[in-house]
Write a protein that holds these residues in place. Sequence first.
Motif, mmCIF file in Angstrom:
data_model
loop_
_atom_site.group_PDB
_atom_site.id
_atom_site.type_symbol
_atom_site.label_atom_id
_atom_site.label_comp_id
_atom_site.label_asym_id
_atom_site.label_seq_id
_atom_site.Cartn_x
_atom_site.Cartn_y
_atom_site.Cartn_z
ATOM 1 N N GLY A 82 -11.594 -11.054 -14.603
ATOM 2 C CA GLY A 82 -11.620 -11.665 -13.346
ATOM 3 C C GLY A 82 -12.047 -11.155 -12.145
ATOM 4 O O GLY A 82 -12.527 -9.850 -12.518
ATOM 5 N N HIS A 83 -11.687 -11.303 -11.034
ATOM 6 C CA HIS A 83 -12.060 -10.445 -9.834
ATOM 7 C C HIS A 83 -10.781 -10.494 -8.947
ATOM 8 O O HIS A 83 -9.953 -11.475 -8.785
ATOM 9 N N ALA A 84 -10.870 -9.496 -7.918
ATOM 10 C CA ALA A 84 -9.850 -9.235 -6.926
ATOM 11 C C ALA A 84 -10.563 -8.145 -5.856
ATOM 12 O O ALA A 84 -11.293 -7.634 -5.986
ATOM 13 N N ALA A 85 -9.957 -8.382 -4.718
ATOM 14 C CA ALA A 85 -10.508 -7.423 -3.500
ATOM 15 C C ALA A 85 -9.862 -5.850 -3.730
ATOM 16 O O ALA A 85 -9.210 -5.750 -4.799
ATOM 17 N N ASP A 86 -10.267 -5.223 -3.014
ATOM 18 C CA ASP A 86 -10.292 -3.786 -3.068
ATOM 19 C C ASP A 86 -8.886 -3.467 -3.202
ATOM 20 O O ASP A 86 -8.150 -2.451 -4.045
ATOM 21 N N ALA A 87 -7.969 -3.999 -2.159
ATOM 22 C CA ALA A 87 -6.641 -3.518 -2.043
ATOM 23 C C ALA A 87 -5.569 -3.824 -3.125
ATOM 24 O O ALA A 87 -4.901 -3.004 -3.738
ATOM 25 N N PRO A 88 -5.674 -5.111 -3.612
ATOM 26 C CA PRO A 88 -4.842 -5.572 -4.858
ATOM 27 C C PRO A 88 -5.311 -4.741 -6.245
ATOM 28 O O PRO A 88 -4.344 -4.501 -6.865
ATOM 29 N N VAL A 283 -16.891 4.424 -5.398
ATOM 30 C CA VAL A 283 -15.749 4.726 -6.023
ATOM 31 C C VAL A 283 -14.870 5.707 -5.000
ATOM 32 O O VAL A 283 -13.667 5.818 -4.586
ATOM 33 N N GLN A 284 -15.828 6.222 -4.079
ATOM 34 C CA GLN A 284 -15.184 7.019 -2.777
ATOM 35 C C GLN A 284 -14.808 6.276 -2.046
ATOM 36 O O GLN A 284 -13.590 6.470 -1.284
ATOM 37 N N GLU A 285 -15.283 4.958 -1.570
ATOM 38 C CA GLU A 285 -14.704 3.965 -0.581
ATOM 39 C C GLU A 285 -13.276 3.637 -1.324
ATOM 40 O O GLU A 285 -12.461 3.586 -0.404
ATOM 41 N N GLN A 286 -13.111 3.374 -2.428
ATOM 42 C CA GLN A 286 -11.919 2.900 -3.159
ATOM 43 C C GLN A 286 -10.877 3.912 -3.114
ATOM 44 O O GLN A 286 -10.000 3.560 -2.800
ATOM 45 N N GLN A 287 -11.353 5.000 -3.331
ATOM 46 C CA GLN A 287 -10.478 6.343 -3.418
ATOM 47 C C GLN A 287 -9.883 6.339 -1.927
ATOM 48 O O GLN A 287 -8.715 6.755 -1.781
ATOM 49 N N GLN A 288 -10.681 6.432 -0.940
ATOM 50 C CA GLN A 288 -10.108 6.564 0.387
ATOM 51 C C GLN A 288 -9.048 5.201 0.810
ATOM 52 O O GLN A 288 -8.153 5.680 1.404
ATOM 53 N N LEU A 289 -9.186 4.236 0.085
ATOM 54 C CA LEU A 289 -8.433 3.213 0.474
ATOM 55 C C LEU A 289 -7.012 3.395 -0.113
ATOM 56 O O LEU A 289 -6.057 3.213 -0.026
ATOM 57 N N ALA A 290 -7.371 3.921 -1.572
ATOM 58 C CA ALA A 290 -6.123 4.308 -2.231
ATOM 59 C C ALA A 290 -5.401 5.293 -1.629
ATOM 60 O O ALA A 290 -3.921 5.179 -1.372
ATOM 61 N N ASP A 291 -5.844 6.423 -1.015
ATOM 62 C CA ASP A 291 -5.217 7.533 -0.428
ATOM 63 C C ASP A 291 -4.514 7.090 0.815
ATOM 64 O O ASP A 291 -3.473 7.524 1.048
ATOM 65 N N THR A 292 -5.220 6.222 1.447
ATOM 66 C CA THR A 292 -4.582 5.643 2.877
ATOM 67 C C THR A 292 -3.262 4.957 2.429
ATOM 68 O O THR A 292 -2.341 5.117 3.320
ATOM 69 N N PHE A 293 -3.173 4.276 1.477
ATOM 70 C CA PHE A 293 -2.015 3.473 1.254
ATOM 71 C C PHE A 293 -1.016 4.388 0.724
ATOM 72 O O PHE A 293 0.266 4.062 1.115
ATOM 73 N N ASN A 294 -1.397 5.341 0.022
ATOM 74 C CA ASN A 294 -0.454 6.635 -0.600
ATOM 75 C C ASN A 294 0.238 7.159 0.816
ATOM 76 O O ASN A 294 1.367 7.429 0.613
ATOM 77 N N GLN A 295 -0.685 7.783 1.622
ATOM 78 C CA GLN A 295 -0.277 8.434 2.927
ATOM 79 C C GLN A 295 0.745 7.607 3.515
ATOM 80 O O GLN A 295 1.643 8.302 4.338
ATOM 81 N N LEU A 296 0.570 6.539 3.675
ATOM 82 C CA LEU A 296 1.649 5.641 4.501
ATOM 83 C C LEU A 296 2.692 5.344 3.842
ATOM 84 O O LEU A 296 3.767 4.579 4.226
ATOM 85 N N GLY A 297 2.988 5.700 2.324
ATOM 86 C CA GLY A 297 4.263 5.453 1.737
ATOM 87 C C GLY A 297 4.316 4.149 1.018
ATOM 88 O O GLY A 297 5.374 3.851 0.805
#
Length: 315
Positions: A82-88, A283-297
């Motif tokens: 299937g498909h999903a957006a970056d954040a989910p 991969v770098q774009e997606q990693q930045q997104l993942a790190d941002t959500f983690n930094q925000l708790g």
Amino acid sequence: MPRFVARLFVLFAAALMLSVSAQADDSVIRIGYQKFNTLNILKGTGNLERALKPLGIQVKWHEFAAGPQLLEALNARAIDFGHAADAPTVFAQVAGIDLVYLAAEHPYPKGIALLVPADSPIRSVRELKGQKIAIGRGWNVQYLLVRALEQAGLRYEDIQPVYATNAADARAAFESGQVQAIGLWDPYLAGQQLSSKVRVLRDGSGLSSNRTFYVASRSYAGSHKEVLRRVFAELKKSEQWAQQHPQAVADLLAPQLGVDARVLKLATERRDYQVQPVDARIVQEQQQLADTFNQLGLTPRKIRIQDAVFAESLL
């Protein structure tokens, strides 16, 4: 652990318990899709069914309201692909779903936006300070909001997020005046733009690529490579046609999705249909997104996106 992620773990665990009744069948590929994506176009043409018939493979389509629900089904083994957006997809990886990234769509930054009423006194993202904004936890537009606030010199804590579980609830809060702004994605974004007097405060340009990712369970991808290669081959053909025929795309999808053709045409015209491998830049774009959500708790642990990228290209 944030309540949203804790709830995800509970949902995924419960879904896994139900997976006994949803075991995979090698003669069928079960595809999860959402409103408005290349998979919708492919479904409408019937070309995938014809391409897989020589392999003895049938196609079963399953529609989902949003990415999180689709990824829950993937975890429960109720779908294979299937498909999903970056954040989910990031939230799913954090929750421990054993998915793999197979491919990505080209950036679609204008397909997400923060909206305010046309007559709102709010003229800039900075003026969102202290305001209520309808948004969803783990949505692609939540990431856009975070980045837009950061660019404006604000923190996420400077606004009042009003969390919704789906686009309809977010729109209801916005249209009733309960919130001062809303974050939406196409086709809901296009629908809001055409149905009411609104103004785009900020879209994803320069802040978020808003990519769609194609994912599968790791086990399915590893044992059904030829099937997936044919899926992507047909997907590419559909995209080449869609890029040149936005009105035809709208006319094809409108009855299938129950969405006004005018809405789909607007969304299609600002989209670049093109599937591509998940390369180092993505991969770098997606990693930045993942790190941002983690930094925000908003996520309980760090993840490494590369760990979930399939080892070979199926395109």
